[in-house]
Motif scaffolding. Sequence first.
Motif, PDB file in Angstrom:
ATOM      1  N   GLU A 123       0.824  -1.200   0.000  1.00  0.00           N
ATOM      2  CA  GLU A 123       0.000   0.000   0.000  1.00  0.00           C
ATOM      3  C   GLU A 123       0.867   1.262   0.000  1.00  0.00           C
ATOM      4  O   GLU A 123       0.584   2.226  -0.726  1.00  0.00           O
ATOM      5  N   GLN A 124       1.929   1.254   0.804  1.00  0.00           N
ATOM      6  CA  GLN A 124       2.797   2.421   0.895  1.00  0.00           C
ATOM      7  C   GLN A 124       3.562   2.648  -0.414  1.00  0.00           C
ATOM      8  O   GLN A 124       3.702   3.776  -0.880  1.00  0.00           O
ATOM      9  N   ARG A 125       4.034   1.581  -0.998  1.00  0.00           N
ATOM     10  CA  ARG A 125       4.816   1.715  -2.220  1.00  0.00           C
ATOM     11  C   ARG A 125       3.966   2.055  -3.437  1.00  0.00           C
ATOM     12  O   ARG A 125       4.463   2.589  -4.438  1.00  0.00           O
ATOM     13  N   LEU A 126       2.668   1.741  -3.360  1.00  0.00           N
ATOM     14  CA  LEU A 126       1.771   2.053  -4.466  1.00  0.00           C
ATOM     15  C   LEU A 126       1.773   3.541  -4.778  1.00  0.00           C
ATOM     16  O   LEU A 126       1.635   3.937  -5.941  1.00  0.00           O
ATOM     17  N   PHE A 132       5.480   0.914 -11.768  1.00  0.00           N
ATOM     18  CA  PHE A 132       6.451  -0.060 -11.279  1.00  0.00           C
ATOM     19  C   PHE A 132       5.778  -1.134 -10.430  1.00  0.00           C
ATOM     20  O   PHE A 132       6.132  -2.309 -10.491  1.00  0.00           O
ATOM     21  N   TYR A 133       4.802  -0.695  -9.639  1.00  0.00           N
ATOM     22  CA  TYR A 133       4.184  -1.643  -8.720  1.00  0.00           C
ATOM     23  C   TYR A 133       2.907  -2.290  -9.250  1.00  0.00           C
ATOM     24  O   TYR A 133       2.303  -3.112  -8.574  1.00  0.00           O
ATOM     25  N   LYS A 134       2.518  -1.937 -10.473  1.00  0.00           N
ATOM     26  CA  LYS A 134       1.276  -2.492 -10.997  1.00  0.00           C
ATOM     27  C   LYS A 134       1.344  -4.013 -11.094  1.00  0.00           C
ATOM     28  O   LYS A 134       0.376  -4.717 -10.805  1.00  0.00           O
ATOM     29  N   THR A 135       2.507  -4.535 -11.492  1.00  0.00           N
ATOM     30  CA  THR A 135       2.662  -5.987 -11.594  1.00  0.00           C
ATOM     31  C   THR A 135       2.537  -6.644 -10.226  1.00  0.00           C
ATOM     32  O   THR A 135       1.880  -7.685 -10.070  1.00  0.00           O
ATOM     33  N   LEU A 136       3.167  -6.016  -9.230  1.00  0.00           N
ATOM     34  CA  LEU A 136       3.072  -6.571  -7.881  1.00  0.00           C
ATOM     35  C   LEU A 136       1.640  -6.555  -7.378  1.00  0.00           C
ATOM     36  O   LEU A 136       1.169  -7.504  -6.743  1.00  0.00           O
ATOM     37  N   VAL A 137       0.928  -5.460  -7.670  1.00  0.00           N
ATOM     38  CA  VAL A 137      -0.463  -5.356  -7.252  1.00  0.00           C
ATOM     39  C   VAL A 137      -1.309  -6.412  -7.944  1.00  0.00           C
ATOM     40  O   VAL A 137      -2.153  -7.074  -7.333  1.00  0.00           O
ATOM     41  N   GLU A 138      -1.072  -6.571  -9.237  1.00  0.00           N
ATOM     42  CA  GLU A 138      -1.868  -7.520 -10.002  1.00  0.00           C
ATOM     43  C   GLU A 138      -1.691  -8.944  -9.498  1.00  0.00           C
ATOM     44  O   GLU A 138      -2.641  -9.731  -9.472  1.00  0.00           O
ATOM     45  N   ASP A 139      -0.480  -9.281  -9.093  1.00  0.00           N
ATOM     46  CA  ASP A 139      -0.191 -10.647  -8.655  1.00  0.00           C
ATOM     47  C   ASP A 139      -0.363 -10.842  -7.149  1.00  0.00           C
ATOM     48  O   ASP A 139      -0.110 -11.933  -6.642  1.00  0.00           O
ATOM     49  N   VAL A 155      -9.365  -3.314 -10.534  1.00  0.00           N
ATOM     50  CA  VAL A 155      -9.359  -4.412  -9.569  1.00  0.00           C
ATOM     51  C   VAL A 155      -8.282  -5.396  -9.991  1.00  0.00           C
ATOM     52  O   VAL A 155      -8.006  -5.543 -11.184  1.00  0.00           O
ATOM     53  N   ASN A 156      -7.649  -6.044  -9.038  1.00  0.00           N
ATOM     54  CA  ASN A 156      -6.640  -7.047  -9.401  1.00  0.00           C
ATOM     55  C   ASN A 156      -7.268  -8.439  -9.470  1.00  0.00           C
ATOM     56  O   ASN A 156      -8.461  -8.625  -9.224  1.00  0.00           O
ATOM     57  N   ARG A 157      -6.441  -9.408  -9.811  1.00  0.00           N
ATOM     58  CA  ARG A 157      -6.964 -10.774  -9.993  1.00  0.00           C
ATOM     59  C   ARG A 157      -7.509 -11.347  -8.685  1.00  0.00           C
ATOM     60  O   ARG A 157      -8.483 -12.100  -8.686  1.00  0.00           O
ATOM     61  N   ALA A 158      -6.851 -10.999  -7.571  1.00  0.00           N
ATOM     62  CA  ALA A 158      -7.326 -11.500  -6.277  1.00  0.00           C
ATOM     63  C   ALA A 158      -8.729 -10.973  -5.970  1.00  0.00           C
ATOM     64  O   ALA A 158      -9.539 -11.665  -5.347  1.00  0.00           O
ATOM     65  N   PHE A 159      -9.033  -9.751  -6.414  1.00  0.00           N
ATOM     66  CA  PHE A 159     -10.374  -9.193  -6.234  1.00  0.00           C
ATOM     67  C   PHE A 159     -11.389 -10.004  -7.034  1.00  0.00           C
ATOM     68  O   PHE A 159     -12.479 -10.303  -6.550  1.00  0.00           O
ATOM     69  N   GLU A 160     -11.013 -10.359  -8.272  1.00  0.00           N
ATOM     70  CA  GLU A 160     -11.902 -11.185  -9.094  1.00  0.00           C
ATOM     71  C   GLU A 160     -12.175 -12.519  -8.413  1.00  0.00           C
ATOM     72  O   GLU A 160     -13.316 -12.996  -8.369  1.00  0.00           O
ATOM     73  N   ASP A 161     -11.106 -13.127  -7.885  1.00  0.00           N
ATOM     74  CA  ASP A 161     -11.250 -14.430  -7.232  1.00  0.00           C
ATOM     75  C   ASP A 161     -12.141 -14.324  -5.990  1.00  0.00           C
ATOM     76  O   ASP A 161     -12.937 -15.233  -5.701  1.00  0.00           O
ATOM     77  N   ALA A 162     -12.011 -13.223  -5.249  1.00  0.00           N
ATOM     78  CA  ALA A 162     -12.750 -13.073  -3.997  1.00  0.00           C
ATOM     79  C   ALA A 162     -14.236 -12.825  -4.230  1.00  0.00           C
ATOM     80  O   ALA A 162     -15.081 -13.292  -3.457  1.00  0.00           O
TER      81      ALA A 162
END
Length: 453
Positions: A123-126, A132-139, A155-162
Amino acid sequence: MRLFDAEFWKLVSDKSLAAIYITDENGKVLYVNDIVVRATGYTKEEIYRMESIFDLSHPEDREDLIRRFREVSGAEPLFYESRYITKDGRERWVWGYTVAVEFAGQKFIIGNWIDVTRAKKLEQRLKESEEFYKTLVEDSLTPIYLIQDGVMVYVNRAFEDATGYRREEIIGKSPFFIIHPEDREIVQKRYLEREKGLRETETYSWRIITKSGDVRWVTARPGKVTYRGKPAVAATAIDTTEIYLLTEELKRRGEYLAFLNKVMRHDIANAITAIRISIEMVMESPERAKKMLPLAMKKADYIIKLINDSRELEKALEELKPVNLADIVRELLEVYRDNDISAKIEDVVVMANEGIRTVINNIIHNALVHGRSGVKVEVCSNEKNGIVRVSDLGDGIPDELKDKIFEEGFTTGEGTGLGLYIARKIVEIYGGKIEVKDNVPKGCIFEIIIPKN
């Protein structure tokens, strides 16, 4: 194994992936589970010797945590974000959930926390570099979302899964249809305040309804960010349904144990005292036996009834399973076959256990006693619930007593005053309710409403 055995639930708590602790009202640690030991590096013995749970907290957070914990009440649980320091000096972030419970006249604090150090750092690095952090957020294993101008922009993939929704079903639309109707207004209000800069970043929980219709609890930390030159709200979230259910289960069992404690220590003790006095009076004056012994017998019968009543509530703590209400009612009507009862029954399966038999039997018995004739039993359903409806042609129940009859200890002069109270408690454990209304032309109608399987 019975699911209400203390050893079983201690095992569940000990092996939970979420940190669980119990303290007294001053914060003195009475219990921690295994994950607390693994997370902090301290042994249980070391933690129990600490002055309070706050000895684990980060020095900069300690004073605020102590202040907030003192404000915890049974009605208002506390959600918080804080840091703790491990035995080897590492700083870790957690999201916590704490609730106060009363047992045996004492106040205890039950708490859970989840280590969100990884999500916190993310969250802080976002804020530093979106690309740069979009990949980290997505995964990320943690659901993350971004709302701007009242619509979902990421929304990221984890949001879709949830949630079960694909991003193309979410992006560009208002996200609040996912929020449970009972929580929607407050979540939307806080979002609008936050995007306008009127509310700070905070951690709190609400319910969502997934695409498949499941109700899940999530704990999220939304905060205001700038996205493409405009204010927006970004948040990381985590599914806390299991923690919520475990906390509610622990609280419910605490209430049950407190109830048994009251019955055993108060009502039964009073009845035994009356029996003892009766016996002593008979021993002092045998001519009093004709008067005092029936009183002693009546008190003994009262104790037996109390024990039986409390045993019925215990049945409702067994594991819930699919139960056909029609089967239960048919079996009970066979017991009452010599009485004037008509029936209209359809098969309806609900999630319950053997405790439901006690509830239905109690209502039918009361209808026969107070209604005297014209008792009718129906089993039916609507879209969501199974319904057992018991009606009679008796004198009915005055409006001012319709709510009081389900209160603990309410009685018209006979019995323990626990029958309808226990019936309501059992049905509430199933997520249902009992309602009473007037019958036409006279009498009353009891409806037992339980969610279907």
